[in-house]
Design a protein around this motif. Structure first.
Motif, short mmCIF file in Angstrom:
data_model
loop_
_atom_site.label_atom_id
_atom_site.label_comp_id
_atom_site.label_asym_id
_atom_site.label_seq_id
_atom_site.Cartn_x
_atom_site.Cartn_y
_atom_site.Cartn_z
N TYR A 188 8.41 0.25 3.12
CA TYR A 188 9.67 0.59 2.47
C TYR A 188 10.03 2.05 2.72
CZ TYR A 188 9.56 -3.82 -0.18
OH TYR A 188 9.57 -5.14 -0.53
N LYS B 178 12.28 5.04 -6.32
CA LYS B 178 11.89 6.22 -5.55
C LYS B 178 12.86 7.36 -5.79
CE LYS B 178 9.23 7.68 -1.99
NZ LYS B 178 7.76 7.56 -1.89
N GLU C 125 4.40 -0.37 0.28
CA GLU C 125 5.35 0.70 -0.02
C GLU C 125 5.58 1.60 1.20
OE1 GLU C 125 4.00 2.69 -3.54
OE2 GLU C 125 4.70 1.06 -4.86
N TYR D 241 12.78 -0.86 -5.16
CA TYR D 241 11.84 0.22 -4.83
C TYR D 241 12.60 1.50 -4.51
CZ TYR D 241 8.49 3.05 -2.27
OH TYR D 241 7.69 4.09 -1.84
N ARG E 187 6.71 -5.96 -5.42
CA ARG E 187 6.89 -5.39 -4.09
C ARG E 187 7.03 -6.43 -2.98
NH1 ARG E 187 8.40 -1.74 -6.50
NH2 ARG E 187 7.35 0.25 -6.90
N TYR F 23 13.31 -4.36 -1.93
CA TYR F 23 13.44 -3.04 -1.33
C TYR F 23 14.41 -2.17 -2.12
CZ TYR F 23 15.17 0.63 1.72
OH TYR F 23 15.57 1.84 2.21
#
Length: 362
Positions: free
Chosen positions: A105, A284, A102, A280, A154, A277
């Motif tokens: 990313y 986020k 992470e 994620y 991920r 990505y």
């Protein structure tokens, strides 16, 4: 996810990152050194007796190496994870690996949010994770299941049986079958060489089906060469015979190497960048802009501007995807209309002939 027909197109000079995860003794280090044909990773030194009980924990160590595959230069980063699986409680190890994935990313998210990009920025997102399963011959352990389940959202997880020459062909075949049954049962979304029967050509489909049938890859590594029939061969020599690393009847090493460093390198990068990505980044953003940039103290006004910029970029990508869908639907409608018109013309022609024949009968 459909596989693009452009898979086999080569790009001059590519950057690619793999992570290798597995407990000590699964052949992880030897595999990497065999893959790169150099001493990229150092073998673990045996613990002193008085320190054998000490739990050192996981260490995440990237190493860079330049390779050439089919005339294409590859800047390969290998992320090793020594210490994984060596403790009684491996919860910390799981979290450390997730955090590392992470963080890469987060770094690219921060870079994309800058008004002025850094020309020297290095994208360290991990494109494939090779998870080494010990050759027990039984089934997946709880730790194996938990790790692959946690990491699959991920990174592209590819399961590998290390030191596969410790199993007989019959044992290996049964072990592979049980592992895939466990993966299906627990619904672990590993990278299974996906293909689209409508979009991909026959060669691509056949290649992916063959690779999928090999999962999990049974690999053997060796950092030594012997002479066999006058030729240098990477192999492991035992009292009962010789195991050749590059012999497909002895190991899946060659197929795995050609897939991750050749035919499927582009797919792994695309899936990482456009799916993993993006997923994620969306998560986020949904958790709030205050956590969008790692380890930074950002003023509220700058944070708001940064958040708006990220959301605008996300909307732009979504609009592009929507336009692509609209164009594809329009093409399909036009194709169906043409097919319908052709069938109507054929039907009119048939009716005309029937009418003509009926008139001639009288």
């Amino acid at each position: 996810m459909p596989i693009s027909g452009r898979r086999r197109n080569k790009v001059k000079g590519v950057q690619f990152t793999i992570m290798v995860v597995g407990a000590s003794g699964t052949g992880r280090t030897t595999f990497v050194n065999t893959l790169c044909e150099s001493d990229v990773l150092q073998h673990k030194e045996p613990d002193a007796p008085e320190e054998a009980h000490v739990e050192t924990g996981i260490r995440i160590k990237p190493a860079n190496v330049e390779l050439e595959e089919d005339g294409i230069r590859i800047a390969l980063t290998v992320v090793d994870t020594p210490g994984f699986g060596d403790n009684i409680d491996n919860e910390h190890s799981f979290q450390e690996i997730v955090n590392y994935l992470e963080r890469q990313y987060d770094d690219i998210l921060a870079e994309q949010s800058r008004t002025k990009r850094n020309p020297r920025f290095r994208d360290n997102r991990v494109h494939a994770l090779l998870y080494f399963i010990p050759p027990t011959g039984h089934a997946l352990r709880e730790m194996d299941i938990e790790l692959m389940r946690r990491l699959s959202p991920r990174v592209n997880v590819i399961p590998v049986i290390g030191k596969a020459d410790s199993l007989t062909p019959r044992e290996l075949k049964a072990f592979k079958k049980r592992i895939m049954e466990d993966i299906d049962h627990y619904e672990i979304p590993i990278y299974n060489f996906p293909y689209d029967v409508e979009e991909d050509d026959e060669e691509t489909i056949a290649d992916n089906m063959e690779l999928r049938a090999l999962l999990p890859f049974a690999v053997v590594g060796s950092e030594e060469e012997i002479e066999l029939d006058g030729e240098p061969v990477r192999a492991r020599v035992y009292p009962w015979g010789t195991v050749e690393v590059d012999n497909p009847h002895h190991s899946d090493f060659v197929r795995l190497r050609s897939a991750i460093l050749g035919s499927h390198l582009g797919d792994l990068k695309t899936l990482t960048e456009d799916v993993l990505y993006e997923t994620y980044r969306t998560e986020k953003l949904s958790r709030g802009a205050d956590s969008s940039i790692r380890d930074s103290q950002v003023l509220p006004s700058k944070l708001a501007t940064q958040s708006v910029r990220i959301k605008e970029e996300q909307l732009r990508r979504e609009e592009e995807k929507l336009r692509e869908v609209e164009l594809r639907v329009q093409r399909e409608i036009n194709e169906k209309r043409q097919e319908l018109m052709a069938k109507e013309a054929a039907l009119r022609n048939l009716e005309s002939r029937i009418t003509s024949q009926a008139g001639g009968a009288f």
